[in-house]
Design a protein around this motif. Structure first.
Motif, short mmCIF file in Angstrom:
data_model
loop_
_atom_site.label_atom_id
_atom_site.label_comp_id
_atom_site.label_asym_id
_atom_site.label_seq_id
_atom_site.Cartn_x
_atom_site.Cartn_y
_atom_site.Cartn_z
N VAL A 13 0.88 -1.18 0.00
CA VAL A 13 0.00 0.00 0.00
C VAL A 13 0.91 1.23 0.00
N LEU A 14 0.80 2.04 -1.03
CA LEU A 14 1.64 3.24 -1.14
C LEU A 14 0.73 4.46 -1.05
N LEU A 15 0.99 5.30 -0.06
CA LEU A 15 0.16 6.51 0.08
C LEU A 15 1.05 7.74 -0.04
N TYR A 16 0.76 8.54 -1.04
CA TYR A 16 1.53 9.76 -1.25
C TYR A 16 0.66 10.93 -0.79
N ASP A 17 1.13 11.60 0.25
CA ASP A 17 0.36 12.70 0.82
C ASP A 17 0.44 13.92 -0.10
N ILE A 18 -0.69 14.21 -0.78
CA ILE A 18 -0.68 15.34 -1.72
C ILE A 18 -1.52 16.50 -1.18
N THR A 19 -1.73 16.46 0.16
CA THR A 19 -2.54 17.52 0.78
C THR A 19 -1.95 18.90 0.46
N GLU A 20 -0.62 19.01 0.63
CA GLU A 20 0.06 20.29 0.44
C GLU A 20 -0.05 20.74 -1.03
N ILE A 21 0.11 19.75 -1.93
CA ILE A 21 0.02 20.10 -3.35
C ILE A 21 -1.37 20.63 -3.67
N ARG A 22 -2.36 19.89 -3.16
CA ARG A 22 -3.75 20.32 -3.42
C ARG A 22 -4.00 21.68 -2.75
N ARG A 23 -3.44 21.85 -1.54
CA ARG A 23 -3.65 23.11 -0.83
C ARG A 23 -3.05 24.28 -1.64
N LEU A 24 -1.85 24.02 -2.16
CA LEU A 24 -1.20 25.08 -2.95
C LEU A 24 -2.00 25.39 -4.21
N GLU A 25 -2.56 24.31 -4.77
CA GLU A 25 -3.38 24.53 -5.97
C GLU A 25 -4.57 25.42 -5.62
N THR A 26 -5.20 25.11 -4.49
CA THR A 26 -6.35 25.91 -4.06
C THR A 26 -5.91 27.34 -3.77
N VAL A 27 -4.73 27.45 -3.08
CA VAL A 27 -4.22 28.79 -2.77
C VAL A 27 -4.02 29.58 -4.06
N ARG A 28 -3.49 28.89 -5.06
CA ARG A 28 -3.25 29.59 -6.32
C ARG A 28 -4.54 30.06 -6.98
N THR A 29 -5.52 29.14 -7.02
CA THR A 29 -6.79 29.56 -7.66
C THR A 29 -7.44 30.67 -6.84
N ASP A 30 -7.37 30.50 -5.51
CA ASP A 30 -7.94 31.55 -4.65
C ASP A 30 -7.21 32.86 -4.89
N PHE A 31 -5.88 32.73 -5.04
CA PHE A 31 -5.05 33.92 -5.24
C PHE A 31 -5.50 34.66 -6.49
N VAL A 32 -5.70 33.91 -7.56
CA VAL A 32 -6.11 34.55 -8.82
C VAL A 32 -7.45 35.26 -8.61
N ALA A 33 -8.39 34.51 -7.94
CA ALA A 33 -9.71 35.10 -7.71
C ALA A 33 -9.59 36.35 -6.83
N ASN A 34 -8.80 36.21 -5.73
CA ASN A 34 -8.64 37.34 -4.80
C ASN A 34 -7.94 38.52 -5.46
N ALA A 35 -6.89 38.20 -6.23
CA ALA A 35 -6.12 39.27 -6.88
C ALA A 35 -7.02 40.03 -7.84
N SER A 36 -7.83 39.29 -8.63
CA SER A 36 -8.70 39.98 -9.59
C SER A 36 -9.67 40.87 -8.82
N HIS A 37 -10.16 40.29 -7.71
CA HIS A 37 -11.13 41.05 -6.92
C HIS A 37 -10.49 42.31 -6.32
N GLU A 38 -9.30 42.12 -5.74
CA GLU A 38 -8.60 43.25 -5.12
C GLU A 38 -8.22 44.31 -6.16
N LEU A 39 -7.83 43.84 -7.33
CA LEU A 39 -7.43 44.81 -8.37
C LEU A 39 -8.62 45.59 -8.91
#
Ligand code: ADP
Length: 598
Positions: free
Chosen positions: A352-378
């Motif tokens: 059983v191999l488990l690769y913890d991709i929580t951080e990767i997914r979190r960063l992906e979410t942060v990035r999408t949120d960032f784009v949304a937030n940046a557009s909103h802030e701008l």
């Protein structure tokens, strides 16, 4: 081996004993027989000599007593018993017994033989007169005319006759006794000489079968046995080096598995945990080492993962899926379940191999949120600029006062826009690692002074005091521009969020391997509930106040990113209306670890 030695010894003893007995029996018989024959022949020749002397010395049977002086003379000369018997069996003379008491001898076999016409009659038996075992030899006594007038008999004790033979037999017995003793000694010696090395070889093979490979054959014996010992030594040597290689590989494999960034767990055909690595413990948030030998169902509570494992057992094919594990906090893992053949033929084990991709997914979410937030802030300053310029064009610019007021607002908004774009650009450059690090030994105080210069005017406007506490003249290895940016953002915030007449203190000190830079203000503080979020991008406690203070909500995100990039960490301590302390910990000596990071 002692038993074997005893058995060999006993075997030799029994064989030797039987053969000795047979040999002794046969040879004693032969000796006795030969002794008897030899002595018998001698006795007979003596008898014949006596007979030849006495034959023809008397004329008839009546004169038989005339031979007595000759017989007595002969009896005096020899030790043998001489007996003269007449034809009726009466004993006329006996050199060893009183003839008057001797019974009739007619029935004696040797007498009968002579009376039956034989020249010599012999016999051995117990004598009734002397009561001992005797050998008798008899011959006829003839008168002058050649007629038998009596019987002459010589006898000798068998014991005397076999006297020499007895001695020989005694000698034989002693010889055999010595031979037996020697046989025992030699057998003992040979069995030891062969037995001990064989015993050693037995013990070595026993040790080898119990995985004690350092054991070696050291005895010296016959070269055949030594060759065998040498072969066993070679075998032990090979096994030892092979075992070392296996152990080495095993160790390497364990090291590899223990240092993998992927969680590994091996399940046997009974669904029991056979092996886990530390990352698996971390991923599942449980110490699985105590669960070795237990069913995986005791530790994996995720329905999705259990289903995947069961599917792998059933289909015996690799299964892969992204699964959310709801532990203390949500974990997203990329699960790969790999079936492998079990130790028992026909069974399946699983990796059983488990690769913890929580951080990767979190960063992906942060990035999408960032784009949304940046557009909103701008959009906010852009909308303001657009609105004010449209209103001006619609006629408001005719009014000079309104024009100036609007233009001032437009200038402020465009400055904010500029600031925000600069911060966004800087963050994106940092994340893309476009900014080259130029690490050098720096005096922290100098950097703080540069920052104070920049903020001097702003602080003076608020009548604030900026202070440095640096008794140790702290020095550290760091990128100058990045350290300056960190201190600028922190001191900038401290000035922004501290009311008039407040103070901002930057204090530096050494801690073990680290340097601590503390930025302290006595401003508005940050509520406890917000403290965990203020490092998020665009997060602001009070949007209006931040905007008024010219904030973008990106300052602390940049600080956190830079501090971590410099292998440090940041801590926050703040109380509403009392003030805020940011503590930045940076290593004294910078070590480039970016390559080690995921
Ligand atoms: P901003 O550009 O809004 O200052 P930052 O990321 O630098 O964004 O800060 C995030 C938020 O944290 C700020 O909006 C502010 O509410 C709060 N904050 C930061 N520093 C301080 C401080 N020294 N005192 C009080 N609040 C602070």
């Amino acid at each position: 081996m002692k038993q074997l030695r005893g058995r060999i010894l006993l075997f030799f003893l029994v064989v030797f004993g039987i053969f000795s007995f047979i040999f002794f029996y046969i040879s004693s018989n032969v000796f006795v027989q030969q002794g008897l024959e030899q002595q018998g022949e001698d006795l007979e020749s003596q008898l014949v000599t006596l007979q030849s002397q006495l034959n023809g010395t008397v004329d008839s049977q009546d004169d038989i007593e005339e031979v007595l002086p000759g017989i007595e003379k002969a009896a005096a000369a020899i030790s043998e018993r001489i007996t003269l018997i007449d034809l009726t069996g009466n004993v006329i003379y006996d050199s060893h017994a009183d003839q008057n008491v001797i019974e009739n001898h007619l029935d004696r076999p040797e007498i009968q033989a002579v009376l039956n016409g034989e020249m010599i009659g012999t016999y051995d038996r117990i004598s009734t007169s002397t009561e001992d075992l005797r050998y008798y030899t008899a011959t006829p006594l003839l008168d002058t005319s050649g007629e038998t007038i009596g019987i002459l008999r010589l006898s000798k004790r068998v014991e005397e006759m076999t006297g020499v033979t007895d001695e020989l037999l005694r000698f034989l017995l002693v010889f055999m006794g010595i031979s037996l003793l020697l046989t025992v000694l030699f057998t003992y010696y040979w069995t030891r000489r062969i037995g001990d090395p064989i015993e050693e070889i037995k013990q070595i093979t026993h040790k080898l079968s119990h995985q004690k490979y350092s054991t070696r054959y050291r005895s010296t014996s016959y070269h055949e046995i030594d060759d065998l010992g040498q072969t066993i030594n070679d075998l032990a040597g090979n096994l030892e080096s092979q075992m070392q290689e296996i152990k080495q590989n095993d160790k390497r494999m364990k090291e590899l598995i223990n240092h993998l960034v992927i969680g590994v767990m091996v399940l046997n055909e009974n669904r029991e945990i056979e092996m886990v690595n530390p990352i698996m413990n971390e991923t599942l948030g449980e110490n699985l080492y105590g669960k070795i030998g237990h069913s995986y169902l005791e530790v994996i509570k995720s329905y999705g993962l259990n289903q995947l494992i069961e599917a792998a057992f059933e289909k015996k094919r690799l299964q892969n899926r992204e699964i959310s594990l709801f532990l203390q906090d949500e974990r997203i893992v990329d699960a790969n379940i790999v079936p492998i053949p079990g130790r028992i033929q026909g069974t399946t084990n699983l990796i059983v191999l488990l690769y913890d991709i929580t951080e990767i997914r979190r960063l992906e979410t942060v990035r999408t949120d960032f784009v949304a937030n940046a557009s909103h802030e701008l959009r906010t300053p852009i909308t303001a600029l657009k609105g004010f310029s449209e209103t001006l064009l619609d006629g408001a610019m005719e009014d000079r006062e309104v024009l100036i007021e609007f233009l001032e607002i437009m200038l402020k908004e465009s400055s904010r826009l500029d600031l925000m774009v600069q911060d966004i650009l800087q963050l994106s450059k940092l994340e893309q690692k476009q900014i080259r690090m130029n690490v050098e030994s720096i005096e922290a105080k100098a950097v703080v002074k540069e920052v104070f210069q920049i903020l001097q005017q702003k602080a003076e406007l608020k009548k604030m005091e900026l202070r440095i506490i640096d008794p140790k003249h702290v020095q550290l290895e760091v990128d100058h521009d990045q350290l300056k940016q960190i201190i600028l953002n922190l001191v900038g915030n401290a000035v922004s969020y501290t009311p008039e007449y407040g103070e901002v203190v930057v204090e530096m000190s050494y801690l073990d391997q680290e340097v601590m830079i503390k930025v302290r203000d006595n401003g508005i503080g940050i509520p406890q509930s917000e403290q965990s979020r203020i490092f998020e991008r665009f997060y602001r406690v009070d949007k209006a106040r931040s905007r008024n203070a010219g904030g973008t909500g990106l300052g602390l995100s940049i600080v956190k990113y830079l501090v971590e990039n410099l292998n440090g960490h940041i801590e926050l301590n703040s109380e509403v209306d009392k003030g805020t302390i940011f503590e930045v910990y940076l290593p004294k000596v910078f070590e480039n670890r970016t390559n080690l990071k995921r």
